[in-house]
Design a protein around this motif. Structure first.
Motif, PDB file in Angstrom:
ATOM      1  N   UNK A  11       0.826  -1.206   0.000  1.00 57.10           N
ATOM      2  CA  UNK A  11       0.000   0.000   0.000  1.00 57.10           C
ATOM      3  C   UNK A  11       0.863   1.260   0.000  1.00 57.10           C
ATOM      4  N   UNK A  12       1.981   1.229   0.745  1.00 60.46           N
ATOM      5  CA  UNK A  12       2.890   2.372   0.750  1.00 60.46           C
ATOM      6  C   UNK A  12       3.462   2.575  -0.654  1.00 60.46           C
ATOM      7  N   UNK A  13       3.879   1.483  -1.279  1.00 58.95           N
ATOM      8  CA  UNK A  13       4.431   1.571  -2.630  1.00 58.95           C
ATOM      9  C   UNK A  13       3.413   2.191  -3.590  1.00 58.95           C
ATOM     10  N   UNK A  14       2.155   1.837  -3.415  1.00 61.80           N
ATOM     11  CA  UNK A  14       1.099   2.401  -4.266  1.00 61.80           C
ATOM     12  C   UNK A  14       0.929   3.892  -4.004  1.00 61.80           C
ATOM     13  N   UNK A  15       0.966   4.295  -2.724  1.00 63.78           N
ATOM     14  CA  UNK A  15       0.848   5.707  -2.377  1.00 63.78           C
ATOM     15  C   UNK A  15       1.990   6.511  -2.996  1.00 63.78           C
ATOM     16  N   UNK A  16       3.193   5.909  -3.001  1.00 59.89           N
ATOM     17  CA  UNK A  16       4.377   6.599  -3.528  1.00 59.89           C
ATOM     18  C   UNK A  16       4.516   6.462  -5.046  1.00 59.89           C
ATOM     19  N   UNK A  17       3.737   5.576  -5.624  1.00 62.12           N
ATOM     20  CA  UNK A  17       3.810   5.392  -7.068  1.00 62.12           C
ATOM     21  C   UNK A  17       5.022   4.614  -7.526  1.00 62.12           C
ATOM     22  N   UNK A  18       5.518   3.713  -6.658  1.00 62.45           N
ATOM     23  CA  UNK A  18       6.663   2.883  -7.024  1.00 62.45           C
ATOM     24  C   UNK A  18       6.281   1.412  -6.854  1.00 62.45           C
ATOM     25  N   UNK A  19       7.235   0.528  -7.095  1.00 62.31           N
ATOM     26  CA  UNK A  19       6.952  -0.904  -7.046  1.00 62.31           C
ATOM     27  C   UNK A  19       7.216  -1.484  -5.654  1.00 62.31           C
ATOM     28  N   UNK A  20       6.528  -2.560  -5.336  1.00 62.62           N
ATOM     29  CA  UNK A  20       6.814  -3.311  -4.114  1.00 62.62           C
ATOM     30  C   UNK A  20       7.781  -4.450  -4.424  1.00 62.62           C
ATOM     31  N   UNK A  21       7.752  -4.925  -5.654  1.00 64.70           N
ATOM     32  CA  UNK A  21       8.589  -6.044  -6.097  1.00 64.70           C
ATOM     33  C   UNK A  21       9.880  -5.516  -6.713  1.00 64.70           C
ATOM     34  N   UNK A  22      11.014  -5.881  -6.154  1.00 65.44           N
ATOM     35  CA  UNK A  22      12.299  -5.379  -6.643  1.00 65.44           C
ATOM     36  C   UNK A  22      12.580  -5.796  -8.074  1.00 65.44           C
ATOM     37  N   UNK A  34      12.259  -0.882  -0.772  1.00 67.67           N
ATOM     38  CA  UNK A  34      13.048  -1.907  -0.096  1.00 67.67           C
ATOM     39  C   UNK A  34      12.397  -2.258   1.248  1.00 67.67           C
ATOM     40  N   UNK A  35      12.429  -3.533   1.609  1.00 68.10           N
ATOM     41  CA  UNK A  35      11.784  -3.985   2.851  1.00 68.10           C
ATOM     42  C   UNK A  35      12.347  -3.255   4.063  1.00 68.10           C
ATOM     43  N   UNK A  36      13.666  -3.080   4.116  1.00 67.70           N
ATOM     44  CA  UNK A  36      14.275  -2.424   5.271  1.00 67.70           C
ATOM     45  C   UNK A  36      13.889  -0.949   5.349  1.00 67.70           C
ATOM     46  N   UNK A  37      13.699  -0.308   4.200  1.00 70.97           N
ATOM     47  CA  UNK A  37      13.232   1.073   4.201  1.00 70.97           C
ATOM     48  C   UNK A  37      11.807   1.145   4.746  1.00 70.97           C
ATOM     49  N   UNK A  38      10.982   0.181   4.367  1.00 73.55           N
ATOM     50  CA  UNK A  38       9.612   0.117   4.887  1.00 73.55           C
ATOM     51  C   UNK A  38       9.614  -0.065   6.402  1.00 73.55           C
ATOM     52  N   UNK A  39      10.420  -1.001   6.891  1.00 78.80           N
ATOM     53  CA  UNK A  39      10.460  -1.276   8.330  1.00 78.80           C
ATOM     54  C   UNK A  39      10.993  -0.071   9.109  1.00 78.80           C
TER      55      UNK A  39
END
Length: 229
Positions: A118-129, A136-141
């Motif tokens: 959902x964050x990736x969608x809000x930012x307009x970027x991908x969740x899948x590398x 990036x997962x660590x950036x999310x955490x």
């Protein structure tokens, strides 16, 4: 090829790399400014009158995320698509800040934890590398851990504003968050240190809830939530 020719060629590579980093830096500066604007807007919720304006502030914040998406689209064009991690350090901090801001908006709207997708969608970027410029997962955490600190502050300010039920809900949320992080085997030193700070946020909120309890205000909060008389 002479030694001189070799070093001239190397200088060409270095110059091209420096040009890329400079272009990235310009976009990142713009992202940082937008992030500051969103943060300034959301900081208003910590003020007494801010609790009544939460929906309006969240709506305005989401409008600012439209600018973020445009800026991230520009950032994607500044470096070769297959060299994300080569330049990642340039936007890591601001991306973590944007994750926190998106997570804060979602929490204020629904009191739930936003997913990485959902964050990736809000930012307009991908969740899948594998699909290019991604979250990036660590950036999310890291962004989520910043949210925990912000909610600890909100719990304290809620009491000041006379909202005694919010700290109880925040306490439940943060404890669930803490339980979730305990399931992770964190190897990243930076992320691990930030996670260690979560226990202080948990303790801070527990102290707020305890203070409400000894003052008898937790009962008032429970009645308010349950709608009982």
């Amino acid at each position: 090829m002479s030694v001189s020719d070799m070093f001239i060629a190397l200088q060409g590579v270095l110059t091209a790399d420096q040009d890329i980093r400079e272009e990235i830096r310009k976009v990142v500066q713009a992202l940082e400014q937008t992030a500051r604007e969103i943060l300034t807007l959301l900081q208003g919720v910590h003020q007494g009158a801010g609790f009544q304006d939460i929906p309006k502030k969240c709506q305005k914040a989401r409008e600012h995320f439209g600018t973020v998406r445009t800026q991230l689209e520009s950032l994607k064009t500044k470096f070769p698509a297959d060299q994300y991690y080569r330049f990642h350090e340039h936007w890591r901090f601001v991306l973590q800040r944007l994750v926190f801001l998106a997570a804060f908006v979602v929490y204020l709207e629904s009191e739930t934890l936003v997913t990485r997708e959902a964050v990736a969608e809000i930012l307009g970027i991908e969740a899948d590398r594998e699909r290019g410029f991604h979250l990036d997962i660590e950036d999310y955490l890291s962004g989520v851990l910043t949210l925990a600190s912000e909610l600890a502050r909100l719990a304290v300010n809620s009491v000041t504003a006379g909202d005694y039920s919010r700290p109880l809900r925040i306490s439940t949320f943060i404890n669930e968050l803490d339980s979730g992080f305990r399931l992770l085997n964190l190897k990243n030193d930076s992320l691990r240190k930030r996670y260690d700070g979560l226990k202080y946020d948990v303790k801070k909120i527990e102290e707020v809830v305890y203070d409400l309890s000894i003052r008898g205000l937790n009962k008032e909060a429970t009645v308010g939530v349950g709608g009982e008389k």
